[in-house]
Structure formats: structure tokens, C-alpha cells
Design a protein around this motif. Structure first.
Motif, mmCIF file in Angstrom:
data_model
loop_
_atom_site.group_PDB
_atom_site.id
_atom_site.type_symbol
_atom_site.label_atom_id
_atom_site.label_comp_id
_atom_site.label_asym_id
_atom_site.label_seq_id
_atom_site.Cartn_x
_atom_site.Cartn_y
_atom_site.Cartn_z
ATOM 1 N N SER A 143 -17.091 -11.370 -29.566
ATOM 2 C CA SER A 143 -16.107 -10.787 -30.481
ATOM 3 C C SER A 143 -16.455 -9.443 -30.916
ATOM 4 O O SER A 143 -15.632 -8.555 -31.608
ATOM 5 N N SER A 144 -17.676 -8.912 -30.496
ATOM 6 C CA SER A 144 -17.982 -7.599 -31.214
ATOM 7 C C SER A 144 -18.257 -6.564 -30.000
ATOM 8 O O SER A 144 -18.523 -5.254 -30.183
ATOM 9 N N GLU A 145 -18.125 -7.084 -28.764
ATOM 10 C CA GLU A 145 -18.259 -6.203 -27.388
ATOM 11 C C GLU A 145 -17.632 -7.076 -26.367
ATOM 12 O O GLU A 145 -17.493 -8.086 -26.192
ATOM 13 N N VAL A 146 -17.475 -6.126 -25.456
ATOM 14 C CA VAL A 146 -16.842 -6.776 -23.934
ATOM 15 C C VAL A 146 -17.908 -7.668 -23.398
ATOM 16 O O VAL A 146 -18.841 -6.820 -22.794
ATOM 17 N N ALA A 182 -9.832 -7.505 -19.378
ATOM 18 C CA ALA A 182 -8.891 -6.597 -20.087
ATOM 19 C C ALA A 182 -7.976 -7.445 -20.590
ATOM 20 O O ALA A 182 -7.591 -6.672 -21.736
ATOM 21 N N GLU A 183 -7.367 -8.363 -20.574
ATOM 22 C CA GLU A 183 -6.450 -9.191 -21.177
ATOM 23 C C GLU A 183 -7.117 -10.002 -22.130
ATOM 24 O O GLU A 183 -6.482 -10.135 -23.223
ATOM 25 N N ILE A 184 -8.201 -10.464 -21.970
ATOM 26 C CA ILE A 184 -9.049 -10.988 -23.157
ATOM 27 C C ILE A 184 -9.160 -10.403 -24.223
ATOM 28 O O ILE A 184 -8.955 -10.622 -25.418
ATOM 29 N N TYR A 185 -9.547 -8.935 -24.093
ATOM 30 C CA TYR A 185 -10.083 -8.022 -25.040
ATOM 31 C C TYR A 185 -8.814 -6.932 -25.448
ATOM 32 O O TYR A 185 -8.852 -6.083 -26.090
ATOM 33 N N LEU A 186 -7.496 -7.314 -24.938
ATOM 34 C CA LEU A 186 -6.297 -6.516 -25.211
ATOM 35 C C LEU A 186 -6.105 -6.400 -26.694
ATOM 36 O O LEU A 186 -6.201 -7.355 -27.503
ATOM 37 N N GLU A 187 -6.009 -5.081 -27.144
ATOM 38 C CA GLU A 187 -5.532 -4.768 -28.748
ATOM 39 C C GLU A 187 -6.838 -4.899 -29.567
ATOM 40 O O GLU A 187 -6.472 -4.963 -30.897
ATOM 41 N N THR A 188 -7.793 -5.312 -28.988
ATOM 42 C CA THR A 188 -9.136 -5.519 -30.025
ATOM 43 C C THR A 188 -9.808 -4.276 -30.412
ATOM 44 O O THR A 188 -10.531 -4.222 -31.221
ATOM 45 N N GLY A 189 -9.618 -3.119 -29.544
ATOM 46 C CA GLY A 189 -10.256 -1.923 -30.034
ATOM 47 C C GLY A 189 -11.600 -1.996 -29.255
ATOM 48 O O GLY A 189 -12.529 -0.911 -29.650
ATOM 49 N N LEU A 190 -11.947 -3.029 -28.662
ATOM 50 C CA LEU A 190 -13.322 -2.988 -27.811
ATOM 51 C C LEU A 190 -13.283 -2.612 -26.379
ATOM 52 O O LEU A 190 -14.372 -2.383 -25.953
ATOM 53 N N LEU A 191 -11.896 -2.377 -25.945
ATOM 54 C CA LEU A 191 -12.067 -1.801 -24.670
ATOM 55 C C LEU A 191 -12.349 -0.222 -24.491
ATOM 56 O O LEU A 191 -11.863 0.479 -25.412
ATOM 57 N N PRO A 192 -13.017 0.324 -23.514
ATOM 58 C CA PRO A 192 -13.118 1.716 -23.500
ATOM 59 C C PRO A 192 -11.829 2.632 -23.292
ATOM 60 O O PRO A 192 -10.981 1.903 -22.671
ATOM 61 N N GLY A 193 -11.775 3.757 -23.932
ATOM 62 C CA GLY A 193 -10.615 4.492 -23.755
ATOM 63 C C GLY A 193 -9.489 4.178 -24.233
ATOM 64 O O GLY A 193 -8.228 4.379 -24.159
#
Length: 193
Positions: A143-146, A182-193
């Protein structure tokens, strides 16, 4: 998710009473120790919500059901009762303990790693989860990085595979679906760009 130790060596019968009487709190019984599963950071909660949404959508119309963190699971090692962050069972079976139905046959368990739980999720809990005969897939979602570590059971061996690229997808072939990072981390702010 943070855990707080309630007491040392609680009898199993006392645990069942505690877990069925305390609405809004989830308690795990681990070989006599009882832990309250409490609050989590937004990234943890978003990963959990995203996973539930993706799994539910991907499994719609099948015999498999997706459960959130309030579903208690029976683990066979030391008779612990645990609350994974996300669980999937196909043709779910339960045992009724003090009015609370406990899941017996998950095929997928997901734990979202938090600083306070990561070591336990990677170690003791994973060893306990491996005693569930029906379990074929175990996901550890950072939960702190992809980063997602996928353990797949092949015969009697658990094989790990690490996914770290936003374009990666985790193949859950036993369920007939794939989970895009990309869906698991959607809207977490952890995805690049």
C-alpha cells in the motif's frame, strides 16, 4: 491495518463470544492471543475497494463470491480465525460459530500490506493460510508503492511472482480472470503520471 493485542491467551470459547458481541470491531484469534483489527490508511482502503470491485465484476455470473474484510476465515493451523482484507470462495461453505458464519473454503486471499502488518502477512499468516486445502492464490498488495506479490499453488508448492509495472496484470487462471495493477492502484496516488 493496525492491530492491537487485546489479551494474552484467551480461550477459544471466550474469543467466539468477544467476536460475536463487539459490533463494528473485528477480532482475530491466533493461538490464544486476540488482536483487534483497526483502522487503515487511505491507500490501503483504496487498494482494498479497487480489488473488491475488480474481483466482483470479473466473477459476476460465476459461482464465486468476493468478500470484504469483515468475513472471518477458518485456518487449520493452531485453529486461528482470521479476517483477510479480501477473500474469494467458489461455492462458499461455512461453519456457524455463535451466530457468525465463518468461511471454510477460500480459493483466493488478499492481504494489503501496512507497516504494522506486513511482517505477519508475509510470514505467520501466510503459513497459516497454506493449511487451507482449497486455497490456490495468495496476493500481498503493497500500500506504499506499486508492487504485488502473487503466490500461486502448483501441486504442493507455492510459487511467487512479483508484479511492479502499472501495465502488468495478475493472471488468476483458476478464476478465469486477470487483475490489472493499474486498476488495483487506481486513485491511490501511487501510479506514475
Amino acid at each position: 491495518m493496525a492491530t492491537v493485542l487485546k489479551a494474552r491467551f484467551v480461550a477459544l470459547e471466550d474469543y467466539f463470544a468477544l467476536d460475536s458481541e463487539t459490533a463494528g470491531e473485528r477480532w482475530e484469534w491466533r493461538n490464544g492471543d486476540v488482536y483487534c483489527m483497526t483502522g487503515a490508511q487511505p491507500e490501503h482502503n483504496l487498494c482494498c475497494a479497487n480489488l473488491i470491485g475488480e474481483l466482483r465484476a470479473g466473477l459476476r455470473g460465476s459461482r464465486c463470491r468476493t468478500f470484504p474484510s469483515d468475513q472471518r476465515v477458518k485456518v487449520h493451523a493452531g485453529s486461528p480465525y482470521l479476517y483477510p482484507d479480501v477473500t474469494v470462495a467458489c461455492d462458499p461453505r461455512y461453519t456457524n460459530i455463535n451466530g457468525l458464519r465463518t468461511l471454510l473454503n477460500p480459493v483466493l486471499i488478499v492481504e494489503i500490506l501496512s507497516p504494522s502488518t506486513a511482517q505477519d502477512d508475509k510470514g505467520t499468516k501466510f503459513m497459516q493460510y497454506q493449511t487451507i486445502e482449497s486455497l490456490t492464490d495468495y496476493l500481498l498488495v503493497d500500500s506504499s508503492e506499486v508492487a504485488v506479490l502473487h503466490y500461486r499453488k502448483q501441486g504442493e508448492v507455492w510459487t511467487p511472482q512479483l508484479f511492479e509495472q502499472p501495465g502488468d496484470s495478475i493472471d488468476l487462471s483458476g478464476l478465469g480472470i486477470a487483475l490489472p495493477l493499474a486498476e488495483i492502484y487506481l486513485e491511490t496516488g501511487l501510479l506514475p503520471g
